[in-house]
Scaffold this motif. Structure first.
Motif, PDB file in Angstrom:
ATOM      1  N   ILE A  68     -19.068  -8.454   5.444  1.00 52.94           N
ATOM      2  CA  ILE A  68     -18.829  -9.095   4.145  1.00 52.94           C
ATOM      3  C   ILE A  68     -18.142  -8.165   3.149  1.00 52.94           C
ATOM      4  O   ILE A  68     -17.240  -8.565   2.421  1.00 52.94           O
ATOM      5  N   ILE A  69     -18.560  -6.891   3.125  1.00 53.61           N
ATOM      6  CA  ILE A  69     -18.038  -5.965   2.124  1.00 53.61           C
ATOM      7  C   ILE A  69     -16.683  -5.403   2.571  1.00 53.61           C
ATOM      8  O   ILE A  69     -16.478  -5.097   3.741  1.00 53.61           O
ATOM      9  N   SER A  70     -15.783  -5.250   1.631  1.00 55.16           N
ATOM     10  CA  SER A  70     -14.479  -4.636   1.898  1.00 55.16           C
ATOM     11  C   SER A  70     -14.576  -3.131   1.663  1.00 55.16           C
ATOM     12  O   SER A  70     -14.966  -2.688   0.572  1.00 55.16           O
ATOM     13  N   PHE A  71     -14.232  -2.351   2.679  1.00 54.70           N
ATOM     14  CA  PHE A  71     -14.315  -0.896   2.594  1.00 54.70           C
ATOM     15  C   PHE A  71     -12.913  -0.288   2.567  1.00 54.70           C
ATOM     16  O   PHE A  71     -11.952  -0.873   3.065  1.00 54.70           O
ATOM     17  N   THR A  72     -12.842   0.916   2.001  1.00 52.32           N
ATOM     18  CA  THR A  72     -11.577   1.655   1.965  1.00 52.32           C
ATOM     19  C   THR A  72     -11.666   2.962   2.752  1.00 52.32           C
ATOM     20  O   THR A  72     -10.648   3.501   3.159  1.00 52.32           O
TER      21      THR A  72
END
Length: 312
Positions: free
Chosen positions: A111-115
């Motif tokens: 679900i979470i967008s990571f960099t």
């Protein structure tokens, strides 16, 4: 053997009722996902976690109810739970904690967008890693539960008001049991910490998303906003249950008062019975399967967050 007191019977009824709810919830999740697996010939990563988690919880609830029933039957004698039973109960509880943590990590990654490069790589590989994570959960739970095999069941009796062994003395100091309990709690603590971090990140991400949606809709009611709000409520409920379950484990391990143990057992059983209901509420496929049961067909609920994010 004496007759069980009315309060003991009442507690057994409460434990039995909680267990029945848990068996129905976990049984439904297992059957629904297995039917979906047979129908589609494939099993998604999230469904794999749910099936394994539900099966272990069914075994755990059955073991817990069996322990309490035996305790009630032998109410007039010392409560000597065999070390093998303590090991089995501890193992099943630990493995459900680890698998629930795997589920939280899976949803967090999806679900979470990571960099960060490492997290981005994990996000892409997490679905293929689920079988290894589940196997690792079982092995880790087995290792942390082994100390209970070495613990003498008479140690509990010698520290309370129950009957001593035939020779009138305790075989070993009560510290042996406490050491086993400490090793067990230390061994399960990483799963608790990982779960807390994953859940906190997931809740924060959802709240930020809700805040952005409020700004974009400029006060207008958005159906997706309600979906995310319900997801946050469900996650917080699960977080409370998970934390209460670990607190109950500490009570069982270090507070040998019989009533404290009973309350802790009820708390643990409530967690294993309540979480499946939250999972059903958060999963669109499970809700649709539930609505197909005769008598439960109502106005179709909105798709939940897993459908929104494509978690599979």
């Amino acid at each position: 053997m004496t007759e069980p007191a009315p309060l003991d019977v009442f507690i057994l009824i409460v434990v039995s009722a909680v267990t029945v709810v848990g068996v129905m919830g976990n049984g439904f999740i297992t059957i629904a996902n297995c039917l979906e697996w047979i129908r589609n010939k494939t099993l998604s990563a999230s469904d794999m976690i749910l099936i394994v988690l539900s099966v272990f919880r069914l075994l755990f609830l059955g073991t817990t109810l069996g322990i309490y029933c035996c305790s009630l039957i032998n109410i007039g004698s010392a409560k000597h739970v065999p070390s093998s039973v303590v090991f089995l109960w501890s193992f099943l509880n630990a493995v459900t904690l680890w698998i629930a943590t795997c589920l939280a990590v899976f949803y967090c990654m999806k679900i979470i967008s990571f960099t960060h490069p490492f997290l981005v790589k994990m996000k892409l590989r997490i679905s293929g890693m689920i079988p290894q994570l589940l196997l690792g959960s079982v092995l880790a739970s087995l290792v942390v539960s082994i100390p209970y095999i070495w613990f003498d069941p008479y140690q509990h009796s010698c520290n309370g008001t129950t009957v001593l062994p035939e020779n009138g003395t305790c075989p070993r100091p009560i510290l042996d049991y406490k050491v086993s309990a400490i090793l067990y709690l230390v061994g399960t603590s990483p799963s608790v910490l990982i779960f807390l971090v994953s859940s906190a990140m997931l809740i924060q991400s959802l709240l930020q998303h809700i805040k952005k949606m409020k700004q974009n809709t400029e006060g207008l009611k958005d159906q997706r906003m309600d979906i995310h709000l319900n997801a946050v409520k469900n996650l917080i409920s699960f977080l409370i249950l998970y934390t209460a379950n670990y607190a109950a484990e500490i009570l069982i391990s270090f507070f040998l008062n019989p009533w404290m143990s009973v309350i802790a057992f009820i708390m643990v059983s409530t967690y294993h019975s309540g979480h499946p209901l939250i999972l059903i509420a958060m999963n669109s496929k499970l809700k649709e399967a539930l609505l197909k049961i005769p008598g439960l067909r109502k106005t179709r609920a909105s798709p939940e967050i897993s459908k929104e994010t494509g978690c599979s």
